[in-house]
Scaffold this active site. Structure first.
Site, short mmCIF file in Angstrom:
data_model
loop_
_atom_site.label_atom_id
_atom_site.label_comp_id
_atom_site.label_asym_id
_atom_site.label_seq_id
_atom_site.Cartn_x
_atom_site.Cartn_y
_atom_site.Cartn_z
N CYS A 113 0.78 -1.12 0.13
CA CYS A 113 0.03 0.13 -0.04
C CYS A 113 0.83 1.27 -0.05
O CYS A 113 2.09 1.18 0.21
CB CYS A 113 -0.84 0.06 1.36
SG CYS A 113 -1.87 -1.46 1.37
N ARG A 144 1.68 1.43 -5.92
CA ARG A 144 1.85 0.34 -4.97
C ARG A 144 0.76 -0.32 -4.48
O ARG A 144 0.65 -1.07 -3.72
CB ARG A 144 2.23 1.13 -3.67
CG ARG A 144 3.78 1.87 -3.81
CD ARG A 144 4.17 2.62 -2.47
NE ARG A 144 4.22 1.53 -1.49
CZ ARG A 144 5.38 0.96 -1.02
NH1 ARG A 144 6.46 1.36 -1.98
NH2 ARG A 144 5.75 0.31 -0.21
N TRP A 151 -3.76 -1.82 -1.44
CA TRP A 151 -3.36 -3.01 -2.10
C TRP A 151 -3.98 -4.22 -1.02
O TRP A 151 -3.45 -4.61 -0.06
CB TRP A 151 -2.07 -3.53 -2.77
CG TRP A 151 -1.90 -4.56 -3.49
CD1 TRP A 151 -2.18 -4.63 -5.00
CD2 TRP A 151 -1.60 -6.06 -3.04
NE1 TRP A 151 -2.04 -6.13 -5.29
CE2 TRP A 151 -1.50 -6.72 -4.14
CE3 TRP A 151 -1.46 -6.46 -1.97
CZ2 TRP A 151 -1.41 -8.15 -4.15
CZ3 TRP A 151 -1.02 -7.90 -1.83
CH2 TRP A 151 -1.06 -8.69 -3.04
N ASN A 203 0.64 0.32 6.28
CA ASN A 203 1.15 -0.69 4.92
C ASN A 203 1.96 -1.94 5.75
O ASN A 203 2.63 -1.61 6.54
CB ASN A 203 2.08 -0.07 4.21
CG ASN A 203 2.90 -0.95 3.05
OD1 ASN A 203 2.31 -1.76 2.66
ND2 ASN A 203 4.14 -0.36 2.86
N GLY A 204 1.55 -3.18 5.28
CA GLY A 204 2.20 -4.43 5.88
C GLY A 204 1.22 -5.40 6.30
O GLY A 204 -0.09 -5.19 5.87
N GLU A 244 11.10 -14.39 -18.91
CA GLU A 244 10.88 -12.76 -18.62
C GLU A 244 9.96 -12.24 -19.70
O GLU A 244 8.88 -11.63 -19.47
CB GLU A 244 12.17 -11.86 -18.47
CG GLU A 244 11.83 -10.57 -18.58
CD GLU A 244 11.34 -9.81 -17.39
OE1 GLU A 244 11.14 -10.71 -16.44
OE2 GLU A 244 10.85 -8.91 -17.18
N LYS A 290 6.24 -10.90 -18.56
CA LYS A 290 5.61 -9.63 -19.35
C LYS A 290 4.34 -9.69 -19.91
O LYS A 290 3.35 -9.09 -19.60
CB LYS A 290 6.48 -8.96 -20.21
CG LYS A 290 7.73 -8.45 -19.82
CD LYS A 290 7.72 -7.14 -18.86
CE LYS A 290 7.65 -7.40 -17.48
NZ LYS A 290 8.78 -7.69 -16.60
N GLU A 336 1.59 -10.82 -17.23
CA GLU A 336 1.46 -9.64 -16.36
C GLU A 336 0.31 -8.48 -16.89
O GLU A 336 -0.42 -8.16 -16.25
CB GLU A 336 2.84 -9.22 -15.99
CG GLU A 336 3.00 -8.58 -14.65
CD GLU A 336 4.33 -7.91 -14.45
OE1 GLU A 336 5.22 -7.88 -15.45
OE2 GLU A 336 4.77 -7.78 -13.23
N HIS A 378 9.45 -32.98 -24.35
CA HIS A 378 9.25 -33.61 -23.33
C HIS A 378 8.01 -33.60 -22.45
O HIS A 378 7.91 -33.55 -21.30
CB HIS A 378 10.64 -33.54 -22.40
CG HIS A 378 11.78 -33.69 -22.67
ND1 HIS A 378 12.25 -35.11 -22.82
CD2 HIS A 378 12.84 -33.30 -23.19
CE1 HIS A 378 13.43 -35.31 -23.47
NE2 HIS A 378 13.95 -33.98 -23.56
N LYS A 437 3.34 -2.75 -7.60
CA LYS A 437 4.73 -2.63 -7.73
C LYS A 437 5.63 -3.13 -6.84
O LYS A 437 6.67 -3.73 -7.34
CB LYS A 437 5.12 -0.88 -8.18
CG LYS A 437 6.48 -0.93 -8.73
CD LYS A 437 6.73 -1.09 -9.96
CE LYS A 437 8.14 -1.06 -10.61
NZ LYS A 437 8.46 -1.64 -11.78
O1 M6R Z 1 11.46 -4.66 -6.49
P1 M6R Z 1 11.70 -6.18 -7.02
O2 M6R Z 1 12.87 -6.24 -8.03
O3 M6R Z 1 12.50 -6.78 -5.68
O4 M6R Z 1 10.56 -6.56 -7.41
C1 M6R Z 1 10.45 -8.15 -7.70
C2 M6R Z 1 9.07 -8.50 -8.35
O5 M6R Z 1 7.92 -8.09 -7.57
C3 M6R Z 1 8.99 -7.77 -9.72
O6 M6R Z 1 10.13 -8.10 -10.44
C4 M6R Z 1 7.61 -8.24 -10.41
O7 M6R Z 1 7.75 -9.67 -10.84
C5 M6R Z 1 7.32 -7.39 -11.56
N1 M6R Z 1 6.17 -6.82 -11.64
C6 M6R Z 1 7.62 -7.79 -12.99
O8 M6R Z 1 7.36 -7.00 -14.05
#
Ligand code: M6R
Length: 617
Positions: free
Chosen positions: A2, A28, A80, A104-105, A490, A494, A497, A513, A612
């Site tokens: 958050c 966030r 969040w 937050n937490g 990756e 993306k 996501e 396989h 994020k």
């Molecule tokens: O801030 P960080 O690099 O530790 O975050 C790790 C992941 O949460 C972050 O890379 C997440 O997978 C991204 N949204 C990917 O695009």
């Protein structure tokens, strides 16, 4: 996850400051938002007033439209959801006995505390763990000599992680705050004091910040501040200028932050390398005290991270084992932190994180088996973040603030820094000042990187055309070999996501396989095919897909001698040094996911269910 903002000001209406802060923190979390202010109520009195709304910060703006609030002390929050669905009654601030609080937490013992407080007569109006904190402080307030004692005692009852900001209607200019396991900074300005989860939230009012440490709590008025350690001892912490204060935080000419950040990569990589490259060697003093000497002793490496940062670690394993000959293990932090890890002698722990606040990565750093550890190195994009402060050594990527939830420039700058680290490890084993043939090649490749990434961006128009094909796509496969296997991972992350397409990545050799069973004319198979010793093997794997009617999209090299045709779309990548090909080949996959998300009409910068900065477990 958050976002928190708070302000206590000398004669400045805090509402616009809080709302702008929330807007900047929306990355966030964006399930719901709210604020609470002490509003003048005549005869020198103030009244605690709260407004909340479900949805993005924009919804809070709308809710406030009919209720313009003015006050000098206030707190705000963008949520969040963890405990309780996104709904107005679960949105922060939560109130109790004249206090309002944002958090937050995660409070792990909230159930026990809730039962205790209910038996004391407190009535809960939300399903959140946060409301427990509000009532708990209120309870201690009734039984303590002053508010700060009540606050401290309440914090001592909490198990879990928190960043908290708190106001009370009896303290018209005091903002209380505390942190443990979740980030919180204090902004210092002529006009007053501020708090936020991230300095970015406050850049319109100040570039001067105090970074609270774990367990710290503070009491702030417009002109004074007191900070205490968890034990109650006073603390004096330095005020530091925020390094990225000059970075523009708007989207500029771009439609989305993600697109802007993709295009910023050549500059971000050049900034990351600034001052790190010599003629034929790398400069390692940047890592911090003793690091250079420690590098020469490293006999094993453990890399620990989450999400995209984990993928960066997986690419680095290929580089470190291939070029430096050092055994390297890479693991997601959420697993590493909870298992018994065998740490061979002289192990270097490398933790990678864009934000430097990811709960699992921080916990992995804290819980690492220290027996044989030489030390820990944080590779991070946010100066002053928890990870950079808790590791022995730090290497900052200079990507600048990354706002899009989908990580792009953070990933390529992490790879840049990891390739640089590979070179530093090789060099540390060579006595003397001159470079070795390998370090000379690596330094040369690193120098060419910003241009190579700029060249990759020239594929954008072709990728835009290609994306139209994904309008009805629900599943996709990504293939790669060697260091390009994690690049494919990756690419899949993306795509899933931001376009919500189910995407999986496989090492191309694994296809037969199992996953080959999925391949038919409805299954796009996306691959990166650089010019290297595995190219012919990869081409055979691609033929296996083609023979089964799969629709191939390949970002390949000219040397493959391949062209587009039935069942295959071949996009030729600009020529690139194989040492940096994983970085250059990442770019078209980022662009593809972006363009497909546009076709799908999703919220590119704020994909559903995500945030994020993942500061909860
Ligand atoms: O801030 P960080 O690099 O530790 O975050 C790790 C992941 O949460 C972050 O890379 C997440 O997978 C991204 N949204 C990917 O695009």
């Amino acid at each position: 996850m958050c976002g928190i903002v708070g302000a206590t000001t000398r004669a400045h209406n805090t509402t616009p400051i809080l709302l702008e802060g929330l807007q900047r923190l929306e990355y966030r979390g964006y399930d719901s938002a709210g604020l609470a202010l002490l509003v003048p109520a005549g005869e020198g009195r103030t009244r605690l007033t709260r407004v909340r709304a479900t949805g993005k910060v924009e919804a809070l703006h709308t809710a406030l439209g009919d209720t313009p609030l003015k006050g000098y002390l206030g707190i705000a929050h963008t949520r969040w959801a963890t405990h309780g669905v996104p709904a107005e009654h679960n949105a922060h601030p939560h109130i109790s006995d004249g206090l309002a609080l944002v958090h937050n937490g995660i409070i792990e013992n909230h159930d026990t505390l809730r039962r205790r407080l209910e038996s004391e007569g407190f009535v809960f109006t939300s399903d959140t763990d946060t409301e427990v904190i509000a009532h708990l402080i209120a309870w201690h307030d009734r039984h303590s000599p002053d508010r700060i004692t009540a606050f401290r005692k309440a914090l001592q009852d909490l198990k879990g992680a928190y960043a908290i900001a708190l106001i009370h209607e009896d303290d018209p200019d005091t903002l209380y705050c505390a942190r443990m396991g979740s980030p919180l900074v204090i902004g210092v300005a002529e006009s007053g004091h501020f708090v936020a989860s991230d300095p970015l939230a406050l850049l319109s009012v100040t570039d001067q910040f105090i970074y609270l440490e774990e367990g710290d709590m503070a009491s702030l008025t417009p002109t004074e501040r007191q900070i205490w350690r968890a034990c109650g001892n006073p603390a004096i912490l330095p005020v530091q200028r925020y390094e990225y204060a000059d970075h523009s935080l708007d989207k500029g000419e771009y439609r989305h932050y993600m697109l802007k950040e993709i295009h910023e990569q050549p500059r971000a990589i050049a900034d990351t390398l600034e001052g790190l490259l010599g003629e034929d060697r790398v400069f390692t003093a940047i890592l911090g005290p003793d690091a250079e000497q420690a590098l020469s002793k490293v006999r094993n490496i453990h890399i620990v991270a989450c999400g995209t940062s984990y993928h960066a670690g997986l690419v680095a394993r290929y580089w470190i084992e291939e070029h430096a000959g050092i055994p390297c293990q890479v693991e997601v932090a959420s697993e590493y932190r909870y298992r018994r890890v065998m740490t061979p002698p002289d192990t270097l722990l490398v933790v990678i994180s864009q934000s430097g606040e990811t709960a699992d990565t921080l916990a992995a750093l804290r819980h690492a088996n220290r027996d044989n550890l030489l030390g820990s190195l944080a590779l991070c994009n946010v100066p002053g973040s928890s990870l950079t402060r808790e590791a022995n050594w730090r290497l900052l990527t200079r990507a600048g603030p990354e706002i899009g939830v989908a990580s792009t420039k953070a990933f390529t700058t992490q790879l840049t820094a990891l390739l640089w680290l590979t070179c530093a490890l090789i060099q540390s084993r060579q006595p003397g000042q001159g470079g070795t043939p390998v370090t000379v090649d690596l330094v040369h490749a690193l120098r060419s990187l910003p241009q190579a990434v700029a060249d990759s961006l020239t594929l954008a128009p072709q990728i835009e055309t290609l994306a139209a094909r994904f309008a009805e796509t629900r599943h996709a496969l990504f293939l790669g070999r060697g260091a390009h296997y994690p690049v494919a991972m990756e690419g899949a992350l993306k795509l899933k996501e931001i376009s919500y397409i189910h995407a999986e990545a496989y090492a191309a050799g694994e296809l037969k396989h199992g996953p080959l069973a999925l391949v038919d004319q409805h299954m796009p198979v996306i691959s990166v095919a650089p010019s290297n010793s595995l190219l012919d093997k990869l081409k055979s794997n691609l033929q296996e897909v083609r023979a089964r009617g799969g629709q191939l999209i390949v970002f390949g090299c000219e040397q493959a001698g391949q062209e587009s045709g039935e069942g295959i779309e071949w996009l030729t990548m600009p020529a690139v040094d194989p040492l940096i090909a994983p970085i250059a080949h990442t770019v078209p996959l980022q662009l593809l996911s972006y363009e497909v998300a546009l076709v799908k009409g999703t919220d590119v910068d704020k994909p559903r269910n995500l945030a994020k900065s993942v500061t909860v477990e």
